[in-house]
Design a protein around this motif. Structure first.
Motif, PDB file in Angstrom:
ATOM      1  N   GLY A 123      84.053  47.274  22.242  1.00  0.00           N
ATOM      2  CA  GLY A 123      84.875  46.086  22.127  1.00  0.00           C
ATOM      3  C   GLY A 123      84.059  44.892  21.674  1.00  0.00           C
ATOM      4  N   ASP A 124      84.761  43.888  21.128  1.00  0.00           N
ATOM      5  CA  ASP A 124      84.040  42.779  20.517  1.00  0.00           C
ATOM      6  C   ASP A 124      83.400  41.818  21.516  1.00  0.00           C
ATOM      7  N   TRP A 125      83.538  42.115  22.818  1.00  0.00           N
ATOM      8  CA  TRP A 125      82.749  41.356  23.793  1.00  0.00           C
ATOM      9  C   TRP A 125      81.255  41.623  23.646  1.00  0.00           C
ATOM     10  N   VAL A 126      80.914  42.665  22.882  1.00  0.00           N
ATOM     11  CA  VAL A 126      79.511  43.026  22.718  1.00  0.00           C
ATOM     12  C   VAL A 126      78.746  41.986  21.900  1.00  0.00           C
ATOM     13  N   VAL A 127      79.461  41.129  21.181  1.00  0.00           N
ATOM     14  CA  VAL A 127      78.785  40.149  20.324  1.00  0.00           C
ATOM     15  C   VAL A 127      77.789  39.314  21.120  1.00  0.00           C
ATOM     16  N   GLY A 128      78.225  38.819  22.269  1.00  0.00           N
ATOM     17  CA  GLY A 128      77.328  38.004  23.091  1.00  0.00           C
ATOM     18  C   GLY A 128      76.106  38.776  23.532  1.00  0.00           C
ATOM     19  N   GLU A 129      76.289  40.059  23.868  1.00  0.00           N
ATOM     20  CA  GLU A 129      75.172  40.887  24.309  1.00  0.00           C
ATOM     21  C   GLU A 129      74.183  41.109  23.171  1.00  0.00           C
ATOM     22  N   LEU A 130      74.674  41.388  21.971  1.00  0.00           N
ATOM     23  CA  LEU A 130      73.796  41.607  20.826  1.00  0.00           C
ATOM     24  C   LEU A 130      72.987  40.356  20.515  1.00  0.00           C
ATOM     25  N   GLU A 131      73.644  39.213  20.574  1.00  0.00           N
ATOM     26  CA  GLU A 131      72.939  37.979  20.244  1.00  0.00           C
ATOM     27  C   GLU A 131      71.951  37.586  21.333  1.00  0.00           C
ATOM     28  N   ARG A 132      72.303  37.877  22.596  1.00  0.00           N
ATOM     29  CA  ARG A 132      71.326  37.636  23.671  1.00  0.00           C
ATOM     30  C   ARG A 132      70.109  38.529  23.513  1.00  0.00           C
ATOM     31  N   ASP A 133      70.305  39.724  22.955  1.00  0.00           N
ATOM     32  CA  ASP A 133      69.199  40.652  22.741  1.00  0.00           C
ATOM     33  C   ASP A 133      68.443  40.364  21.450  1.00  0.00           C
ATOM     34  N   GLY A 134      68.868  39.330  20.721  1.00  0.00           N
ATOM     35  CA  GLY A 134      68.136  38.909  19.536  1.00  0.00           C
ATOM     36  C   GLY A 134      68.602  39.512  18.228  1.00  0.00           C
ATOM     37  N   LEU A 135      69.726  40.261  18.241  1.00  0.00           N
ATOM     38  CA  LEU A 135      70.221  40.839  16.998  1.00  0.00           C
ATOM     39  C   LEU A 135      71.172  39.861  16.319  1.00  0.00           C
ATOM     40  N   ARG A 136      70.801  39.386  15.165  1.00  0.00           N
ATOM     41  CA  ARG A 136      71.649  38.491  14.390  1.00  0.00           C
ATOM     42  C   ARG A 136      72.184  39.167  13.127  1.00  0.00           C
ATOM     43  N   ASP A 137      71.422  40.123  12.608  1.00  0.00           N
ATOM     44  CA  ASP A 137      71.796  40.777  11.355  1.00  0.00           C
ATOM     45  C   ASP A 137      72.596  42.041  11.660  1.00  0.00           C
ATOM     46  N   TYR A 138      73.851  41.848  12.041  1.00  0.00           N
ATOM     47  CA  TYR A 138      74.713  42.986  12.348  1.00  0.00           C
ATOM     48  C   TYR A 138      75.993  42.874  11.528  1.00  0.00           C
ATOM     49  N   SER A 139      76.682  43.998  11.386  1.00  0.00           N
ATOM     50  CA  SER A 139      77.978  44.003  10.720  1.00  0.00           C
ATOM     51  C   SER A 139      78.973  44.730  11.598  1.00  0.00           C
ATOM     52  N   TYR A 140      80.232  44.644  11.252  1.00  0.00           N
ATOM     53  CA  TYR A 140      81.286  45.243  12.069  1.00  0.00           C
ATOM     54  C   TYR A 140      82.442  45.664  11.181  1.00  0.00           C
ATOM     55  N   GLN A 141      83.194  46.630  11.663  1.00  0.00           N
ATOM     56  CA  GLN A 141      84.351  47.154  10.946  1.00  0.00           C
ATOM     57  C   GLN A 141      85.206  47.937  11.942  1.00  0.00           C
ATOM     58  N   PRO A 142      86.465  48.197  11.619  1.00  0.00           N
ATOM     59  CA  PRO A 142      87.237  49.131  12.447  1.00  0.00           C
ATOM     60  C   PRO A 142      86.610  50.522  12.380  1.00  0.00           C
ATOM     61  N   PHE A 143      86.920  51.351  13.346  1.00  0.00           N
ATOM     62  CA  PHE A 143      86.419  52.728  13.301  1.00  0.00           C
ATOM     63  C   PHE A 143      86.843  53.344  11.975  1.00  0.00           C
ATOM     64  N   PRO A 144      85.947  54.067  11.295  1.00  0.00           N
ATOM     65  CA  PRO A 144      86.271  54.618   9.970  1.00  0.00           C
ATOM     66  C   PRO A 144      87.568  55.421   9.986  1.00  0.00           C
ATOM     67  N   GLY A 145      88.457  55.071   9.080  1.00  0.00           N
ATOM     68  CA  GLY A 145      89.746  55.734   8.996  1.00  0.00           C
ATOM     69  C   GLY A 145      90.867  55.037   9.733  1.00  0.00           C
ATOM     70  N   THR A 146      90.554  53.894  10.376  1.00  0.00           N
ATOM     71  CA  THR A 146      91.581  53.182  11.146  1.00  0.00           C
ATOM     72  C   THR A 146      91.765  51.749  10.653  1.00  0.00           C
ATOM     73  N   GLY A 147      91.391  51.477   9.409  1.00  0.00           N
ATOM     74  CA  GLY A 147      91.351  50.112   8.916  1.00  0.00           C
ATOM     75  C   GLY A 147      92.697  49.413   8.842  1.00  0.00           C
ATOM     76  N   GLU A 148      93.797  50.158   8.884  1.00  0.00           N
ATOM     77  CA  GLU A 148      95.117  49.541   8.824  1.00  0.00           C
ATOM     78  C   GLU A 148      95.674  49.226  10.207  1.00  0.00           C
ATOM     79  N   THR A 149      94.875  49.438  11.239  1.00  0.00           N
ATOM     80  CA  THR A 149      95.323  49.187  12.605  1.00  0.00           C
ATOM     81  C   THR A 149      94.390  48.208  13.300  1.00  0.00           C
ATOM     82  N   PHE A 150      94.894  47.640  14.376  1.00  0.00           N
ATOM     83  CA  PHE A 150      94.127  46.725  15.224  1.00  0.00           C
ATOM     84  C   PHE A 150      94.210  47.310  16.637  1.00  0.00           C
ATOM     85  N   GLN A 151      93.132  48.012  17.057  1.00  0.00           N
ATOM     86  CA  GLN A 151      93.157  48.616  18.386  1.00  0.00           C
ATOM     87  C   GLN A 151      92.745  47.572  19.412  1.00  0.00           C
ATOM     88  N   TRP A 152      93.665  47.260  20.302  1.00  0.00           N
ATOM     89  CA  TRP A 152      93.515  46.083  21.137  1.00  0.00           C
ATOM     90  C   TRP A 152      93.481  46.419  22.632  1.00  0.00           C
TER      91      TRP A 152
END
Length: 425
Positions: free
Chosen positions: A279-308
């Motif tokens: 889940g996108d709550w991980v953003v804060g964890e990644l940035e606290r761990d020093g990762l700034r150069d990351y990308s994101y996408q829906p799970f491959p094959g699910t781009g027409e949906t928003f899993q919430w």
């Protein structure tokens, strides 16, 4: 439709318009101006620091909107319980409810509805105009037999996160569009020296991964049908998806069953993995761990949906301070209340009339997708499944992580869903 006006409260919050508890729907107020709200994030849970900050900010918005009302979370206020749900359940059984409590919107509500513990909020939704500003998929998820049972405050999305530097080292420049392309990229990462390119943790993190595979291979309608008591888990399409899930496990870290989600995130941020589905709550964890150069996408094959999945608050039957509880819920559902909560938590507003400019780039993109994509709920986080179904599936996946027996996994999930799924769905 009611929209609160803006007012300053400094950098920490945007004040909501004042709400007069005397005019809110509800009964008597035997405990005066004390509004007791069970919220999940506690002071002694460092993994929920962002959620605690979000609830604190929402509390400030409520205090500004409802002068004279005192917000009290009994768990934080010296309750001695690290798990609010453990403290809440006996109180509900004994008809001693708080004025409101936090839930996942969706199927998780059924446990409380079946027990007769929640008041419906149809009148409040009509009065506050909320039905006009929530997307249909979300409104359907919180409505049972024509009655609305909770006020959503924030929405999270399950996404595939990647460490761009690790991917670049393996010569991977494009995001995988299909599960086949994803497996190809995992193979490329292994060939480049990343031994376990897919970071994974225990329990619900494994269910998240399974959901991604099922949604990609079965499509949203078939996926949503899997979590009711009438679901058919015997098909060859299910077997094929479980086989692909097993394939993905082979790319993950062997210590996954003992790894907390934050530790799985550290594998990604530290370069020990190229991908993490979370889940996108991980953003804060990644940035606290020093990762700034990351990308994101829906799970491959699910781009027409928003899993919430989401956060919301309810009105228990026989709430001692029903007027104060309704003032709290009105703040929860307001534009300003949702801004206060979601800018601190990293989620997006449940309302579709929020101003995207109030949010950083990832949330702006999620807000746009939330308005236009097909919404699909998550079993791992209570929007698609009852708590008992999720627990049964997580248990089955825990065993499968060790045995790898697909037939046993398929049978165990089928049994759990048949036993604990909602018959009315």
């Amino acid at each position: 439709m009611i929209k609160f006006g803006s007012a300053g409260r400094g950098a920490a919050m945007v004040a909501a318009a004042r709400v007069d508890p005397a005019t809110a729907r509800g009964g008597s107020d035997p405990q005066g101006d004390r509004v007791e709200v069970f919220a999940w994030a506690t002071d002694d849970d460092p993994d929920k620091a962002a959620e605690k900050a979000a609830v604190d900010s929402l509390e400030e918005a409520f205090t500004e909107a409802c002068p004279g009302q005192e917000f009290v979370n009994p768990v934080i206020a010296g309750g001695g319980q690290s798990d609010p749900k453990q403290a809440l359940h006996p109180r509900l059984r004994e008809n001693d409810p708080p004025d409101s409590f936090q839930v996942h919107p969706g199927a998780e509500l059924m446990d409380y509805i079946d027990a007769g513990q929640l008041a419906d909020l149809n009148d409040q939704f009509a009065q506050w105009g909320l039905s006009e500003v929530l997307p249909k998929g979300l409104l359907d998820a919180i409505t049972v037999n024509g009655k609305i049972y909770t006020v959503p405050v924030g929405i999270h999305r399950l996404m595939l996160w990647s460490n761009r530097e690790v991917l670049a080292t393996a010569g991977l420049a494009n995001q995988p569009a299909t599960l086949g392309e994803f497996i190809h990229d995992l193979d490329a990462l292994k060939a480049s020296g990343v031994e376990h390119p897919l970071a994974l943790g225990a329990d619900w993190t494994q269910l998240e991964l399974l959901e991604g595979v099922l949604l990609a291979e079965l499509g949203p309608e078939r996926f949503e049908s899997l979590w009711t008591a009438k679901a058919d888990w015997s098909g060859s399409d299910i077997t094929g998806a479980l086989d692909d899930y097993k394939k993905l496990l082979s790319y993950s870290n062997p210590d996954r069953d003992n790894l907390h989600w934050t530790d799985a995130a550290k594998r990604l941020s530290g370069g020990g993995a190229g991908y993490l589905f979370m889940g996108d709550w991980v953003v804060g964890e990644l940035e606290r761990d020093g990762l700034r150069d990351y990308s994101y996408q829906p799970f491959p094959g699910t781009g027409e949906t928003f899993q919430w999945l989401g956060d919301s608050f309810v009105l228990p039957k026989n709430a001692p301070n029903a007027a104060g509880a309704n003032s709290w819920l009105k703040t929860v559902g307001s534009v300003e209340g949702q801004k206060a909560f979601n800018t601190r938590k990293g989620s997006i507003p449940a309302r579709t009339d929020a101003n995207p400019a109030d949010y950083p780039p990832y949330q702006q993109a999620a807000i746009a997708d939330f308005k236009q994509l097909r919404l699909v709920p998550s079993c791992a986080h209570g929007s698609a499944c009852t708590q008992a179904v999720a627990a049964a599936v997580i248990s089955a996946l825990g065993s499968f992580s060790s045995t790898g027996d697909i037939a046993d996994l398929q049978a165990a999930i089928a049994a759990g869903v048949a036993t604990y799924g909602d018959l009315r769905s």
